[in-house]
Design a protein around this motif. Sequence first.
Motif, mmCIF file in Angstrom:
data_model
loop_
_atom_site.group_PDB
_atom_site.id
_atom_site.type_symbol
_atom_site.label_atom_id
_atom_site.label_comp_id
_atom_site.label_asym_id
_atom_site.label_seq_id
_atom_site.Cartn_x
_atom_site.Cartn_y
_atom_site.Cartn_z
ATOM 1 N N ALA A 38 -5.250 -4.345 5.510
ATOM 2 C CA ALA A 38 -4.293 -4.709 6.567
ATOM 3 C C ALA A 38 -4.629 -4.038 7.823
ATOM 4 O O ALA A 38 -4.462 -4.882 8.905
ATOM 5 C CB ALA A 38 -2.840 -4.063 6.177
ATOM 6 N N ALA A 39 -5.317 -2.971 7.961
ATOM 7 C CA ALA A 39 -5.717 -2.338 9.182
ATOM 8 C C ALA A 39 -6.966 -3.402 10.009
ATOM 9 O O ALA A 39 -7.013 -3.418 11.026
ATOM 10 C CB ALA A 39 -6.332 -0.776 9.071
ATOM 11 N N GLY A 40 -7.640 -3.699 8.922
ATOM 12 C CA GLY A 40 -8.757 -4.544 9.339
ATOM 13 C C GLY A 40 -8.410 -5.921 9.848
ATOM 14 O O GLY A 40 -8.960 -6.525 10.795
ATOM 15 N N LEU A 41 -7.200 -6.608 9.289
ATOM 16 C CA LEU A 41 -6.713 -7.855 9.883
ATOM 17 C C LEU A 41 -6.109 -7.582 11.319
ATOM 18 O O LEU A 41 -6.112 -8.362 12.223
ATOM 19 C CB LEU A 41 -5.498 -8.318 8.729
ATOM 20 N N LEU A 42 -5.630 -6.227 11.432
ATOM 21 C CA LEU A 42 -4.984 -6.002 12.718
ATOM 22 C C LEU A 42 -6.020 -5.949 13.813
ATOM 23 O O LEU A 42 -5.695 -6.268 14.765
ATOM 24 C CB LEU A 42 -3.996 -4.768 12.509
ATOM 25 N N ILE A 43 -7.079 -5.007 13.331
ATOM 26 C CA ILE A 43 -8.021 -5.043 14.191
ATOM 27 C C ILE A 43 -8.721 -6.487 14.653
ATOM 28 O O ILE A 43 -9.023 -6.797 15.846
ATOM 29 C CB ILE A 43 -9.365 -4.179 13.606
ATOM 30 N N ALA A 74 0.681 -1.361 -0.030
ATOM 31 C CA ALA A 74 0.048 0.003 -0.029
ATOM 32 C C ALA A 74 0.728 1.235 0.036
ATOM 33 O O ALA A 74 0.562 2.325 -0.689
ATOM 34 C CB ALA A 74 -0.768 0.060 0.943
ATOM 35 N N ILE A 75 2.046 1.225 0.847
ATOM 36 C CA ILE A 75 2.848 2.365 0.919
ATOM 37 C C ILE A 75 3.520 2.520 -0.587
ATOM 38 O O ILE A 75 3.734 3.741 -0.932
ATOM 39 C CB ILE A 75 3.872 2.185 1.888
ATOM 40 N N ALA A 76 3.719 1.325 -1.179
ATOM 41 C CA ALA A 76 4.600 1.536 -2.635
ATOM 42 C C ALA A 76 3.482 1.845 -3.511
ATOM 43 O O ALA A 76 3.965 2.904 -4.306
ATOM 44 C CB ALA A 76 5.027 0.123 -2.799
ATOM 45 N N GLU A 78 -3.048 4.556 -13.705
ATOM 46 C CA GLU A 78 -2.103 5.227 -12.849
ATOM 47 C C GLU A 78 -2.890 6.012 -11.741
ATOM 48 O O GLU A 78 -2.740 5.915 -10.516
ATOM 49 C CB GLU A 78 -1.198 6.162 -13.386
ATOM 50 N N SER A 79 -4.034 6.552 -12.174
ATOM 51 C CA SER A 79 -5.058 7.333 -11.404
ATOM 52 C C SER A 79 -5.879 6.643 -10.426
ATOM 53 O O SER A 79 -6.297 6.804 -9.317
ATOM 54 C CB SER A 79 -6.046 8.061 -12.244
ATOM 55 N N TRP A 80 -5.735 4.969 -10.541
ATOM 56 C CA TRP A 80 -6.187 4.149 -9.707
ATOM 57 C C TRP A 80 -5.116 3.916 -8.225
ATOM 58 O O TRP A 80 -5.929 3.178 -7.580
ATOM 59 C CB TRP A 80 -6.608 2.796 -10.246
ATOM 60 N N LEU A 81 -4.063 4.012 -8.550
ATOM 61 C CA LEU A 81 -3.091 3.653 -7.391
ATOM 62 C C LEU A 81 -3.346 4.234 -6.277
ATOM 63 O O LEU A 81 -3.488 3.271 -5.165
ATOM 64 C CB LEU A 81 -1.865 4.013 -7.880
ATOM 65 N N PRO A 82 -4.090 5.334 -5.880
ATOM 66 C CA PRO A 82 -4.594 6.042 -4.370
ATOM 67 C C PRO A 82 -5.605 4.943 -3.845
ATOM 68 O O PRO A 82 -5.453 4.510 -2.880
ATOM 69 C CB PRO A 82 -4.674 7.159 -4.537
ATOM 70 N N LEU A 83 -6.603 4.544 -4.624
ATOM 71 C CA LEU A 83 -7.889 3.520 -4.198
ATOM 72 C C LEU A 83 -7.260 2.426 -4.104
ATOM 73 O O LEU A 83 -7.619 1.773 -3.005
ATOM 74 C CB LEU A 83 -8.579 3.743 -5.486
ATOM 75 N N LEU A 84 -6.444 1.840 -4.989
ATOM 76 C CA LEU A 84 -5.739 0.573 -4.636
ATOM 77 C C LEU A 84 -4.978 0.151 -3.398
ATOM 78 O O LEU A 84 -5.294 -0.675 -2.591
ATOM 79 C CB LEU A 84 -5.077 0.014 -5.922
ATOM 80 N N GLY A 85 -4.278 1.493 -3.085
ATOM 81 C CA GLY A 85 -3.373 1.462 -2.013
ATOM 82 C C GLY A 85 -4.211 1.480 -0.543
ATOM 83 O O GLY A 85 -3.868 0.785 0.380
ATOM 84 N N ALA A 86 -5.383 2.346 -0.783
ATOM 85 C CA ALA A 86 -6.042 2.554 0.176
ATOM 86 C C ALA A 86 -6.860 1.303 0.588
ATOM 87 O O ALA A 86 -7.094 0.810 1.729
ATOM 88 C CB ALA A 86 -7.130 3.722 -0.043
ATOM 89 N N LEU A 87 -7.243 0.381 -0.359
ATOM 90 C CA LEU A 87 -8.031 -0.955 -0.175
ATOM 91 C C LEU A 87 -7.114 -1.778 0.517
ATOM 92 O O LEU A 87 -7.622 -2.320 1.498
ATOM 93 C CB LEU A 87 -8.463 -1.393 -1.529
ATOM 94 N N LYS A 88 -5.650 -1.750 0.047
ATOM 95 C CA LYS A 88 -4.806 -2.870 0.656
ATOM 96 C C LYS A 88 -4.347 -2.341 2.170
ATOM 97 O O LYS A 88 -4.389 -3.273 3.046
ATOM 98 C CB LYS A 88 -3.444 -2.678 -0.102
ATOM 99 N N ALA A 89 -4.412 -1.016 2.346
ATOM 100 C CA ALA A 89 -4.172 -0.516 3.677
ATOM 101 C C ALA A 89 -5.427 -0.722 4.543
ATOM 102 O O ALA A 89 -5.093 -1.212 5.771
ATOM 103 C CB ALA A 89 -3.842 0.865 3.786
ATOM 104 N N ALA A 90 -6.503 -0.588 3.942
ATOM 105 C CA ALA A 90 -7.884 -1.073 4.900
ATOM 106 C C ALA A 90 -7.754 -2.569 5.372
ATOM 107 O O ALA A 90 -8.144 -2.771 6.320
ATOM 108 C CB ALA A 90 -8.946 -0.526 3.975
#
Length: 114
Positions: A55-60, A20-22, A41-53
């Motif tokens: 990861a955060a959900g798994l941590l929760i 997600a950071i990448a 390339e315009s999709w990258l922020p959304l795709l990164g946000a989905l991966k980060a979400a």
Amino acid sequence: MVVMYVTVTVLTIVLNAAIAIADFARARFVLANSAAVDVPESWLPLLGALKAAGAAGLLIGLLGVRWIGIAAAAGLVLFFTGALVAHVRARVFGNIAVPGLFLTLAATSLALSP
């Protein structure tokens, strides 16, 4: 079984957070891979946000809110299934093992969830 679940899930969290950071940083390998599979390339922020979400959900989930962890793992399974479909559709097989690994980790996290 709990040790295996925690181990796989922590690995899934770390790898998804890193990718997600990448995505957010628009790393060269991310841009090259996205272009190869025809993802704008315009999709990258959304795709990164989905991966980060995910990861955060798994941590929760690891911290005790089980249903969020299950939902996050299921979401990552769907996400990386889509990534595999994008690779196959574009006939990009040289790096298909990467989304395959992420899919396997997410599916294993889901399957092992208590």
